[in-house]
Write a protein that holds these residues in place. Structure first.
Motif, short mmCIF file in Angstrom:
data_model
loop_
_atom_site.label_atom_id
_atom_site.label_comp_id
_atom_site.label_asym_id
_atom_site.label_seq_id
_atom_site.Cartn_x
_atom_site.Cartn_y
_atom_site.Cartn_z
N ARG A 30 -0.92 -6.11 -7.40
CA ARG A 30 -0.14 -4.94 -6.98
C ARG A 30 1.33 -5.26 -6.86
O ARG A 30 2.19 -4.46 -7.27
CB ARG A 30 -0.66 -4.39 -5.65
N LYS A 54 0.84 -1.20 0.00
CA LYS A 54 0.00 0.00 0.00
C LYS A 54 0.88 1.25 0.00
O LYS A 54 0.63 2.20 -0.76
CB LYS A 54 -0.93 0.00 1.22
N GLU A 99 2.70 2.26 -3.34
CA GLU A 99 1.93 2.94 -4.39
C GLU A 99 2.33 4.41 -4.52
O GLU A 99 2.15 5.00 -5.58
CB GLU A 99 0.43 2.81 -4.11
N ASN A 100 2.85 4.97 -3.42
CA ASN A 100 3.20 6.39 -3.43
C ASN A 100 4.65 6.70 -3.09
O ASN A 100 5.06 7.86 -3.17
CB ASN A 100 2.29 7.16 -2.46
N LYS A 101 5.40 5.69 -2.66
CA LYS A 101 6.78 5.90 -2.24
C LYS A 101 7.66 4.77 -2.75
O LYS A 101 7.16 3.68 -3.07
CB LYS A 101 6.88 5.88 -0.71
N THR A 102 8.95 5.01 -2.77
CA THR A 102 9.88 3.92 -3.06
C THR A 102 10.12 3.17 -1.76
O THR A 102 9.87 3.70 -0.66
CB THR A 102 11.23 4.45 -3.60
N TYR A 151 4.38 -3.70 -9.21
CA TYR A 151 5.54 -3.03 -8.65
C TYR A 151 6.83 -3.69 -9.13
O TYR A 151 7.78 -3.02 -9.54
CB TYR A 151 5.48 -3.02 -7.12
#
Length: 178
Positions: A93, A18, A21-24, A97
């Motif tokens: 997901r 989760k 989705e917005n960070k490495t 990634y």
């Protein structure tokens, strides 16, 4: 594995993806991962020493799942392809990634190798048939690469079309086997 350990690892893995989705992975802290997973830091450190360990653990589990499912499938190439599709969608997901993150090329290579070995075991009677091995190597690498391509172009290609195209590719390549 103890059910509590399995549950802890599951919530940490879900929380990790989760946050990814917005960070490495390098930007994710143990504190924020524990917060999203609803566990304390002490519990985290019982199982892992850092955030990337969760990802490595997940990669190993995923590799084992793919290998076991493909090895257990005795339905020929189309059955193997269907099993692979099911695992991909169950782990959507994570696969996305992995496929889009250039640093994860080793898992993609591992998936290609597992698919290749399973196709050889399932379809070849002579283990030393180099001509057929080249065809199956091409097929397994190409299939995985189609998913990598699809993840980065999913707005242009519908998943159902990817499946139909991959089935045609499998059938065409199987016709080449001697």
């Amino acid at each position: 594995m103890d059910q509590r350990v399995a549950k802890t690892k599951k919530v940490l893995t879900e929380g990790l993806f989760k946050l990814l989705e917005n960070k490495t992975i390098e930007q994710i802290t143990v504190t924020e991962l524990c917060r999203i997973a609803h566990i304390d830091r002490r519990t985290f450190y019982i199982h892992y020493s850092n955030v990337s360990d969760i990802f490595e653990d997940y990669q190993e589990d995923l590799s084992l799942e793919v290998y076991q499912a493909l090895s257990a499938s005795k339905y020929g190439a189309e059955g193997l392809l269907n099993v692979f599709h099911e695992i991909l969608m169950k782990n959507y997901r994570a696969f996305k990634y992995l496929c889009l993150n250039q640093q994860q090329h080793l898992l993609v290579e591992k998936l290609q190798e597992m698919l290749f070995e399973t196709l050889c075991d399932s379809l070849l009677s002579k283990k030393d048939d180099e001509h057929n091995k080249v065809i199956l190597k091409y097929l397994s690498s190409g299939l995985i690469d189609t998913y990598v391509y699809w993840f980065s172009h999913s707005d242009e290609i519908e998943y159902d079309n990817l499946i139909k195209t991959n089935k045609k590719i499998v059938q065409a390549n199987l016709k080449l086997l001697s």
